[in-house]
Scaffold this motif. Structure first.
Motif, PDB file in Angstrom:
ATOM      1  N   PRO B  46      38.969  42.952  32.990  1.00  0.00           N
ATOM      2  CA  PRO B  46      39.689  42.902  32.721  1.00  0.00           C
ATOM      3  C   PRO B  46      40.487  42.473  34.539  1.00  0.00           C
ATOM      4  O   PRO B  46      41.179  41.748  34.677  1.00  0.00           O
ATOM      5  CB  PRO B  46      40.682  44.293  32.174  1.00  0.00           C
ATOM      6  N   ASP B  47      39.774  43.209  35.111  1.00  0.00           N
ATOM      7  CA  ASP B  47      39.962  42.158  36.777  1.00  0.00           C
ATOM      8  C   ASP B  47      40.526  40.893  37.114  1.00  0.00           C
ATOM      9  O   ASP B  47      40.905  40.633  37.437  1.00  0.00           O
ATOM     10  CB  ASP B  47      39.202  43.088  37.721  1.00  0.00           C
ATOM     11  N   VAL B  48      39.211  40.557  37.103  1.00  0.00           N
ATOM     12  CA  VAL B  48      39.206  38.553  36.891  1.00  0.00           C
ATOM     13  C   VAL B  48      39.354  38.410  36.225  1.00  0.00           C
ATOM     14  O   VAL B  48      40.361  37.330  36.334  1.00  0.00           O
ATOM     15  CB  VAL B  48      37.132  38.509  36.743  1.00  0.00           C
ATOM     16  N   ILE B  50      42.758  38.832  35.086  1.00  0.00           N
ATOM     17  CA  ILE B  50      43.714  38.750  35.096  1.00  0.00           C
ATOM     18  C   ILE B  50      44.078  37.978  37.046  1.00  0.00           C
ATOM     19  O   ILE B  50      44.687  37.134  37.004  1.00  0.00           O
ATOM     20  CB  ILE B  50      44.576  40.269  36.170  1.00  0.00           C
ATOM     21  N   THR B  51      43.034  37.607  37.373  1.00  0.00           N
ATOM     22  CA  THR B  51      43.354  36.581  38.737  1.00  0.00           C
ATOM     23  C   THR B  51      42.515  35.690  38.182  1.00  0.00           C
ATOM     24  O   THR B  51      43.801  34.704  38.854  1.00  0.00           O
ATOM     25  CB  THR B  51      41.772  37.245  39.692  1.00  0.00           C
ATOM     26  N   ALA B  54      46.286  34.201  37.089  1.00  0.00           N
ATOM     27  CA  ALA B  54      47.174  34.313  38.099  1.00  0.00           C
ATOM     28  C   ALA B  54      46.611  32.761  38.892  1.00  0.00           C
ATOM     29  O   ALA B  54      47.803  32.481  39.355  1.00  0.00           O
ATOM     30  CB  ALA B  54      47.467  35.483  38.497  1.00  0.00           C
ATOM     31  N   VAL B  55      45.930  32.629  39.261  1.00  0.00           N
ATOM     32  CA  VAL B  55      44.730  31.622  40.438  1.00  0.00           C
ATOM     33  C   VAL B  55      45.090  30.426  39.628  1.00  0.00           C
ATOM     34  O   VAL B  55      45.566  29.810  40.069  1.00  0.00           O
ATOM     35  CB  VAL B  55      44.005  32.393  41.215  1.00  0.00           C
TER      36      VAL B  55
END
Lengths: 255, 77
Positions: B46-48, B50-51, B54-55
């Motif tokens: 999930p961290d990646v 979100i990145t 967003a990016v």
């Protein structure tokens, strides 16, 4: 025709590199995984093990990433502001589509020239508080839930972009986004905070990149990760906000 | 689900490469980013995700659209 030959050749070369990885059947390395599963939460206090890696065990890499981002930002700003040179007209460019009208003009004329529609301003006006709130949440709770400084900073910058899209005239903006100077100061302050946090282990007689909040008298190692997430988030968000202000307003600063 | 996402990502990427209208290509790349974020979420990262959302879907799309607006919309090669 030549383009397609180049494309096919590069696809074949990528296949040659990637295909052995698919065939590779050795077992996955386990020692790092087992170490992290055993001691990451107790050593750093972060429930999100990813945060404990990139702000604890591999903090040096994170510093490099921050510096790469800073270098990219400096290069972009340098290219976009062309530093006192006379402004050349780019062939085929829509002249002054985003550029700011001078302040002496009639306000109706200004609205016409910034090409803002009601739908856009209404939508971004309702959306930007939600996006900003989510960005701050992602930034502040990076040690518990997925996310962290980089992600939260980018989401905050998206919210700032919405704000800038909704109100493009300088009279309508708050003092923070009139020009890039306040945001630049915020970014410099965040970078200073990052450097101070990196050196803060020295106060406890440890080395650089070490967590000063571990020990018997201060058993809160997660504080370091939270502070680092906030500093990195503010730095990334302010950096991208500078880019967005330059892009959407077209002026460097109102000197 | 994973297969559908991968096929959609591949198809949209090829479309972004060959289409002559750069704005359509930018929107296709944005959708590719969203689908990649979904794929990463399915793969328990999930961290990646979100990145990527967003990016890829947020900031880079804004930058591409700004560049298209400053230059031109047609791909002339």
């Amino acid at each position: 025709m030549k383009r397609y030959i180049i494309g096919v050749v590069s696809l074949i070369m990528i296949g040659v590199v990637v295909f052995p990885i698919v065939l590779f059947s050795a077992p996955w390395p386990r020692s790092a995984r087992d170490f992290l599963a055993r001691s990451a939460v107790s050593e750093t206090g972060a429930t999100n093990v990813v945060a404990s890696i990139y702000l604890g065990y591999r903090l040096y890499d994170t510093l490099g990433e921050t510096m790469v981002l800073l270098a990219a930002l400096v290069g972009s700003v340098y290219l976009m502001t062309d530093h006192g040179k006379k402004k050349e007209h780019f062939p085929g460019a829509a002249h002054g589509s985003f550029s700011l009208p001078t302040t002496g003009e009639n306000i109706h004329k200004q609205y016409k020239r910034v090409q803002r529609t009601e739908v856009l301003s209404l939508t971004v006006g309702k959306l930007s508080p939600v996006v900003l709130l989510f960005g701050w949440y992602v930034m502040f709770f990076g040690h518990q839930s997925p996310g962290g400084g980089f992600q939260g900073g980018v989401v905050v910058a998206s919210g700032i972009t919405f704000l800038l899209m909704g109100r493009r005239l300088p009279q309508e903006m708050g003092v923070l986004f009139q020009n890039t100077v306040p945001v630049q100061r915020i970014e410099v302050g965040a970078l200073l905070a990052i450097l101070l946090l990196i050196g803060s282990g020295l106060l406890r007689g440890q080395g650089f990149f070490s967590n000063p909040f571990v020990g018997v008298e201060m058993p809160m190692p997660v504080t370091y990760i939270v502070l680092f997430n906030i500093a990195i988030g503010i730095k990334v968000g302010a950096g991208l906000a500078i880019l967005m202000i330059l892009m959407l307003r077209g002026t460097v600063r109102d000197t | 689900m994973t297969v559908i996402l991968l096929v959609a990502i591949l198809g949209l990427s090829i479309y972004a490469l060959i289409c002559k209208d750069l704005l359509y290509g930018t929107i296709a790349l944005s959708v590719v980013s969203v689908l990649t974020a979904l794929l990463l979420y399915i793969l328990h990262a999930p961290d990646v995700a979100i990145t990527e959302a967003a990016v890829g879907a947020g900031v880079s799309t804004v930058i591409f659209v700004w560049v298209i607006r400053k230059t031109q919309r047609r791909d002339e090669t």
